[in-house]
Every structure is written in C-alpha cells, then in structure tokens.
Design a protein around this motif. Structure first.
Motif, PDB file in Angstrom:
ATOM      1  N   MET A   9       0.869  -1.183   0.000  1.00  9.44           N
ATOM      2  CA  MET A   9       0.000   0.000   0.000  1.00  9.44           C
ATOM      3  C   MET A   9       0.905   1.232   0.000  1.00  9.44           C
ATOM      4  SD  MET A   9      -2.590  -1.209   3.023  1.00  9.44           S
ATOM      5  CE  MET A   9      -3.687   0.187   2.843  1.00  9.44           C
ATOM      6  N   PHE A  10       0.376   2.344  -0.408  1.00 14.33           N
ATOM      7  CA  PHE A  10       1.075   3.630  -0.376  1.00 14.33           C
ATOM      8  C   PHE A  10       2.380   3.576  -1.169  1.00 14.33           C
ATOM      9  CE2 PHE A  10      -0.998   3.279   3.933  1.00 14.33           C
ATOM     10  CZ  PHE A  10      -2.159   3.901   3.543  1.00 14.33           C
ATOM     11  N   PHE A  15       4.401   9.039  -1.551  1.00 14.22           N
ATOM     12  CA  PHE A  15       4.537   8.452  -0.212  1.00 14.22           C
ATOM     13  C   PHE A  15       6.011   8.200   0.095  1.00 14.22           C
ATOM     14  CE2 PHE A  15       0.437   7.161  -1.948  1.00 14.22           C
ATOM     15  CZ  PHE A  15      -0.407   7.672  -0.978  1.00 14.22           C
ATOM     16  N   PRO A  16       6.380   8.296   1.373  1.00 13.13           N
ATOM     17  CA  PRO A  16       7.786   8.092   1.731  1.00 13.13           C
ATOM     18  C   PRO A  16       8.276   6.662   1.547  1.00 13.13           C
ATOM     19  CG  PRO A  16       6.479   8.722   3.662  1.00 13.13           C
ATOM     20  CD  PRO A  16       5.577   8.732   2.488  1.00 13.13           C
ATOM     21  N   LYS A  17       7.404   5.687   1.733  1.00 10.30           N
ATOM     22  CA  LYS A  17       7.727   4.286   1.469  1.00 10.30           C
ATOM     23  C   LYS A  17       6.435   3.486   1.438  1.00 10.30           C
ATOM     24  CE  LYS A  17       8.777   2.133   5.922  1.00 10.30           C
ATOM     25  NZ  LYS A  17       9.848   1.581   6.754  1.00 10.30           N
ATOM     26  N   ALA A  18       6.538   2.252   0.970  1.00 13.54           N
ATOM     27  CA  ALA A  18       5.360   1.385   0.885  1.00 13.54           C
ATOM     28  C   ALA A  18       5.108   0.713   2.234  1.00 13.54           C
ATOM     29  CB  ALA A  18       5.572   0.332  -0.191  1.00 13.54           C
ATOM     30  N   SER A  22      -0.244  -6.815   4.865  1.00 12.28           N
ATOM     31  CA  SER A  22      -0.383  -7.690   6.035  1.00 12.28           C
ATOM     32  C   SER A  22      -0.207  -6.902   7.335  1.00 12.28           C
ATOM     33  CB  SER A  22       0.617  -8.843   5.978  1.00 12.28           C
ATOM     34  OG  SER A  22       1.944  -8.357   5.945  1.00 12.28           O
ATOM     35  N   VAL A  23       0.662  -5.906   7.330  1.00  6.13           N
ATOM     36  CA  VAL A  23       0.846  -5.047   8.510  1.00  6.13           C
ATOM     37  C   VAL A  23      -0.420  -4.227   8.735  1.00  6.13           C
ATOM     38  CG1 VAL A  23       2.167  -3.119   9.470  1.00  6.13           C
ATOM     39  CG2 VAL A  23       3.351  -4.979   8.269  1.00  6.13           C
ATOM     40  N   PHE A  24      -0.944  -3.651   7.656  1.00  9.31           N
ATOM     41  CA  PHE A  24      -2.181  -2.868   7.731  1.00  9.31           C
ATOM     42  C   PHE A  24      -3.331  -3.716   8.290  1.00  9.31           C
ATOM     43  CE2 PHE A  24      -6.161  -1.631   5.587  1.00  9.31           C
ATOM     44  CZ  PHE A  24      -6.312  -0.349   6.108  1.00  9.31           C
ATOM     45  N   GLN A  25      -3.465  -4.947   7.792  1.00  4.55           N
ATOM     46  CA  GLN A  25      -4.529  -5.839   8.266  1.00  4.55           C
ATOM     47  C   GLN A  25      -4.364  -6.150   9.750  1.00  4.55           C
ATOM     48  OE1 GLN A  25      -7.315  -6.812   6.756  1.00  4.55           O
ATOM     49  NE2 GLN A  25      -6.751  -5.667   4.928  1.00  4.55           N
ATOM     50  N   SER A  26      -3.129  -6.325  10.203  1.00  7.10           N
ATOM     51  CA  SER A  26      -2.908  -6.592  11.634  1.00  7.10           C
ATOM     52  C   SER A  26      -3.289  -5.381  12.475  1.00  7.10           C
ATOM     53  CB  SER A  26      -1.459  -7.007  11.902  1.00  7.10           C
ATOM     54  OG  SER A  26      -0.567  -5.929  11.758  1.00  7.10           O
ATOM     55  N   VAL A  79      -1.531   9.982   6.626  1.00  5.02           N
ATOM     56  CA  VAL A  79      -1.476   9.406   5.290  1.00  5.02           C
ATOM     57  C   VAL A  79      -2.887   9.028   4.849  1.00  5.02           C
ATOM     58  CG1 VAL A  79      -0.560   7.513   3.892  1.00  5.02           C
ATOM     59  CG2 VAL A  79       0.867   8.579   5.664  1.00  5.02           C
ATOM     60  N   ALA A  80      -3.627   8.359   5.733  1.00  7.65           N
ATOM     61  CA  ALA A  80      -4.995   7.945   5.428  1.00  7.65           C
ATOM     62  C   ALA A  80      -5.694   7.555   6.721  1.00  7.65           C
ATOM     63  CB  ALA A  80      -5.001   6.770   4.462  1.00  7.65           C
ATOM     64  N   ALA A  81      -7.016   7.583   6.688  1.00  9.86           N
ATOM     65  CA  ALA A  81      -7.822   7.155   7.836  1.00  9.86           C
ATOM     66  C   ALA A  81      -8.890   6.195   7.333  1.00  9.86           C
ATOM     67  CB  ALA A  81      -8.462   8.354   8.517  1.00  9.86           C
ATOM     68  N   TYR A  82      -9.137   5.150   8.130  1.00  8.37           N
ATOM     69  CA  TYR A  82     -10.071   4.096   7.739  1.00  8.37           C
ATOM     70  C   TYR A  82     -11.046   3.799   8.861  1.00  8.37           C
ATOM     71  CZ  TYR A  82      -6.701   3.167   4.061  1.00  8.37           C
ATOM     72  OH  TYR A  82      -5.864   3.298   2.976  1.00  8.37           O
ATOM     73  N   ASP A  83     -12.270   3.469   8.485  1.00  8.18           N
ATOM     74  CA  ASP A  83     -13.246   2.951   9.429  1.00  8.18           C
ATOM     75  C   ASP A  83     -12.800   1.528   9.779  1.00  8.18           C
ATOM     76  OD1 ASP A  83     -15.725   1.204   9.986  1.00  8.18           O
ATOM     77  OD2 ASP A  83     -16.503   3.248  10.202  1.00  8.18           O
ATOM     78  N   LEU A  84     -12.686   1.232  11.055  1.00  4.44           N
ATOM     79  CA  LEU A  84     -12.170  -0.077  11.489  1.00  4.44           C
ATOM     80  C   LEU A  84     -13.054  -1.244  11.054  1.00  4.44           C
ATOM     81  CD1 LEU A  84     -10.788   0.468  15.093  1.00  4.44           C
ATOM     82  CD2 LEU A  84      -9.532  -0.354  13.120  1.00  4.44           C
ATOM     83  N   TYR A  85     -14.331  -1.001  10.884  1.00  4.86           N
ATOM     84  CA  TYR A  85     -15.245  -2.112  10.641  1.00  4.86           C
ATOM     85  C   TYR A  85     -15.621  -2.275   9.166  1.00  4.86           C
ATOM     86  CZ  TYR A  85     -15.021  -2.243  15.589  1.00  4.86           C
ATOM     87  OH  TYR A  85     -14.532  -2.324  16.868  1.00  4.86           O
ATOM     88  N   SER A  86     -15.831  -1.187   8.475  1.00  5.22           N
ATOM     89  CA  SER A  86     -16.141  -1.306   7.039  1.00  5.22           C
ATOM     90  C   SER A  86     -14.858  -1.349   6.215  1.00  5.22           C
ATOM     91  CB  SER A  86     -16.997  -0.128   6.585  1.00  5.22           C
ATOM     92  OG  SER A  86     -16.221   1.068   6.503  1.00  5.22           O
ATOM     93  N   GLU A  87     -13.760  -0.934   6.829  1.00  8.83           N
ATOM     94  CA  GLU A  87     -12.452  -0.811   6.181  1.00  8.83           C
ATOM     95  C   GLU A  87     -12.451   0.225   5.072  1.00  8.83           C
ATOM     96  OE1 GLU A  87     -10.517  -4.516   5.208  1.00  8.83           O
ATOM     97  OE2 GLU A  87     -11.300  -5.475   7.017  1.00  8.83           O
ATOM     98  N   GLY A  88     -13.510   1.050   5.030  1.00  8.59           N
ATOM     99  CA  GLY A  88     -13.584   2.112   4.038  1.00  8.59           C
ATOM    100  C   GLY A  88     -12.697   3.286   4.423  1.00  8.59           C
TER     101      GLY A  88
END
Length: 91
Positions: A9-10, A15-18, A22-26, A79-88
């Motif tokens: 991602m990113f 972006f400064p790096k990708a 799997s880290v995002f999902q955790s 960088v970004a913000a996500y809803d924890l449950y919809s992942e939107g």
C-alpha cells in the motif's frame, strides 16, 4: 502468486515508502480487538521513526487534528484514515 502478504500500500512518489498490506490488516485487527471502542484507524507517517504508525481513535473529528502528508511540517503526518469495521477510507 499474489497474496495479501505480498501486496503493498502507499506505493509511489507521493509516499515516503510502501506499507505491507499484512501489517495494515494486523493494525485493523488490533483496533477491533481493543477493549476501547475505537472506530477509526489512522495511518500516520512518523518522520522521526521514518515509518508508518497506527493511531486509533473513537471520534472522527480527531482525524482533523493531524496535518496531511505533503502539507505537514511536524513530526507526524496523516497518510490515510479508515473505518475499522467497514475498512472504508474516510480521509
């Protein structure tokens, strides 16, 4: 074979790096499992650490307290913000 562990991602020059998906999902799982009723995951770039850090928040209004990446002069930038449950993505 492309698995979610291999996806990034990113990516790109904005972006400064990708970030590994799997880290995002955790981070999403950790936020959902918290005893505090978090609603949002903020992916923040920490200039000092030279890495992404997860920030959890209960209120959407707290997202606005972070300057956006590319427009920030501080140590941390959103960088970004996500809803924890919809992942939107919400920001």
């Amino acid at each position: 074979m492309d698995t979610s562990d291999d996806r990034l991602m990113f990516e790109g020059r904005d972006f400064p790096k990708a970030l590994r998906e799997s880290v995002f999902q955790s981070w999403l799982e950790k936020g959902r499992e918290s005893k505090i009723s978090y609603a949002y995951l903020l992916v923040v770039w920490d200039e000092g650490e030279q890495d992404y850090v997860p920030i959890y928040t209960e209120e959407r209004s707290e997202i606005d307290s972070y300057e956006k990446l590319g427009k920030s002069y501080g140590r941390q930038a959103l960088v970004a913000a996500y809803d924890l449950y919809s992942e939107g993505k919400v920001a």
